[in-house]
Design an enzyme around this catalytic site. Structure first.
Site, mmCIF file in Angstrom:
data_model
loop_
_atom_site.group_PDB
_atom_site.id
_atom_site.type_symbol
_atom_site.label_atom_id
_atom_site.label_comp_id
_atom_site.label_asym_id
_atom_site.label_seq_id
_atom_site.Cartn_x
_atom_site.Cartn_y
_atom_site.Cartn_z
ATOM 1 C CB ALA A 109 -1.121 0.015 1.618
ATOM 2 C CB SER A 110 1.389 4.527 0.222
ATOM 3 O OG SER A 110 1.442 5.279 -0.397
ATOM 4 C CG LEU A 111 7.566 3.705 1.454
ATOM 5 C CD1 LEU A 111 7.968 3.993 0.398
ATOM 6 C CD2 LEU A 111 7.350 4.518 2.740
ATOM 7 C CD GLU A 163 1.104 -0.336 -4.937
ATOM 8 O OE1 GLU A 163 1.637 -0.852 -5.774
ATOM 9 O OE2 GLU A 163 -0.111 0.579 -4.650
ATOM 10 C CG HIS A 177 -2.286 8.265 -2.178
ATOM 11 N ND1 HIS A 177 -1.239 7.842 -3.093
ATOM 12 C CD2 HIS A 177 -1.487 8.508 -1.052
ATOM 13 C CE1 HIS A 177 -0.609 6.633 -2.681
ATOM 14 N NE2 HIS A 177 -0.542 7.126 -1.182
#
Length: 322
Positions: free
Chosen positions: A103-105, A107, A206
Site C-alpha cells: 500500500a503506497s510506499l 508497494e 494520492h
C-alpha cells in the site's frame, strides 16, 4: 505459528506513511544478525545518496517512541529499509511468501522483495522522492478517518476541500487536503463527530495536489529497469497483481488513491491468504480484521507494535526445528 493444515498462500503485506515511529523493530535489530545486515546495507546506501544515517535517526536517544517521526526525507527510507529487512528476516527463518501486497510506499517495498526492482535501485528512488515533492508540490496533509468514503457527501466543506486518498475499509478512509485547509477540515470532522488521525506527512499524496511534481518524478524514474517478479505483487493502486511495471506505474502508486479494501476483496475472491503484516504498527492487520468476512478462512498476523512483544510474535511464525 501459522496453521500447517491450511493450504492458504502466505502474503507479505507492506504499509506506507503513517506506520513509522522511532525505535521501530529495535528488538529485531538486537536479536537477528540478518535483520541488522540489511538495515546496515540500506543505511550505507542512504548515507552515500542523501548524506545522513537512517539508523542514527530511527534509533536516536533524543527521540522516544511517541515523538512524531514526521520528516519525510528521513521516514521514507526508514520505512522502506525496515519493512524490507523484516521480509529478509522471515525468509531467512524459513517463512516464504506466495504473494506480496503493498500500500503506497509499501508497494515499492513489495516490488523490491519480489525482485522486480533491485534493493538499492528501489531505495534510492524512495529516498529521493521527498526532495522532488518539496521542490514542486504545495504543502498538504493526509487524515485517516473512521468513516466511509461517502463522508465527503455529508459536508460541503469536505466535498470542496478534500479528496479521497484511500479506501481502507467500509468504515475507514483517508482524506487528502491542502495544508491551508487542514484546520478547517479537522474542525468539520469534529463537528460531524468523526474520529480521525492526522498522518505525519507534509504533502497530500494520492490527490491532485501533488500533480506539480509529476514531471520531475517521471524524469527521475524513467530509466529504471523492471524484472519479472519471483512472486505476484498485488498493487493497492490497481487492485490486482502486477507482472510488469514502469516509471508511470510508480507515479500512479503515489498519485492515485489507495484501494486497499478492494484489493483485499480481490485476494479473498481467489480464496484468501495468511496475511502477515510487516508494517511497524500492525496497521494493515487491524484493517484486515475489520474487513474480512466471518466466513473467511484467512488468517491475519501482525508482527510489530510500538507497545512491544515483537520477538514473541515473530518467533511464533518460525517453523519448528526438526
Amino acid at each position: 505459528m501459522l496453521s500447517s493444515s491450511s493450504s492458504l498462500p502466505v502474503a507479505f503485506c507492506f504499509a506506507g506513511q503513517g506506520s513509522q515511529y522511532f525505535h521501530m523493530a529495535a528488538a529485531f535489530l538486537k536479536t537477528y544478525p540478518v535483520f541488522r545486515k540489511w538495515m546496515d546495507i540500506g543505511d550505507r546506501i542512504v548515507q552515500n545518496a542523501q548524506g545522513f544515517s537512517v539508523l542514527d535517526i530511527i534509533y536516536s536517544d533524543e527521540h522516544g517512541i511517541s515523538d512524531p517521526f514526521d520528516r519525510l526525507e528521513h521516514s521514507h527510507p526508514a520505512l522502506f529499509i525496515t519493512q524490507f529487512a523484516v521480509a529478509k528476516l522471515l525468509q531467512n527463518q524459513g517463512v516464504r511468501p506466495d504473494l506480496l501486497l503493498g500500500a503506497s510506499l509499501g508497494e515499492f517495498v513489495a516490488m523490491s522483495v519480489s525482485g522486480m526492482l533491485p534493493f538499492e535501485t528501489a531505495l534510492r528512488a524512495v529516498a529521493c522522492q521527498p526532495a522532488l515533492f518539496e521542490k514542486s508540490a504545495p504543502k498538504g496533509a493526509l487524515i485517516g478517518t473512521l468513516a466511509s468514503a461517502s463522508v465527503r457527501s455529508q459536508s460541503k466543506i469536505l466535498a470542496e476541500s478534500t479528496e479521497i486518498a484511500g479506501k481502507n475499509g467500509a468504515s475507514h478512509c483517508v482524506l487528502a487536503c491542502r495544508k491551508a485547509d487542514l484546520e478547517t477540515v479537522l474542525g468539520e470532522l469534529r463537528r460531524l463527530d468523526i474520529s480521525f488521525q492526522t498522518l505525519p506527512v507534509p504533502f497530500a499524496f494520492h490527490s491532485r495536489w501533488i500533480e506539480p511534481a509529476k514531471q520531475d518524478f517521471l524524469n527521475t524514474v524513467s530509466g529504471l529497469h523492471f524484472e519479472t517478479p519471483f512472486w505476484p505483487v498485488w498493487s493497492s493502486c490497481l487492485c490486482r497483481d502486477v507482472q510488469q511495471a514502469d516509471g508511470r506505474h510508480l507515479w500512479d502508486i503515489v498519485r492515485q488513491p489507495m484501494q486497499l479494501q478492494a484489493t483485499l476483496h480481490a485476494i479473498e475472491a481467489r480464496g484468501g491468504a495468511r496475511y502477515i503484516d510487516l508494517s511497524p504498527t500492525g496497521t494493515l492487520a487491524a484493517v484486515f480484521r475489520q474487513e474480512l468476512s466471518e466466513k473467511s478462512a484467512s488468517e491475519v498476523v501482525p508482527l510489530m507494535s510500538p507497545y512491544g512483544g515483537d520477538l514473541k510474535r515473530i518467533e511464533a511464525l518460525f517453523p519448528a526445528s526438526p
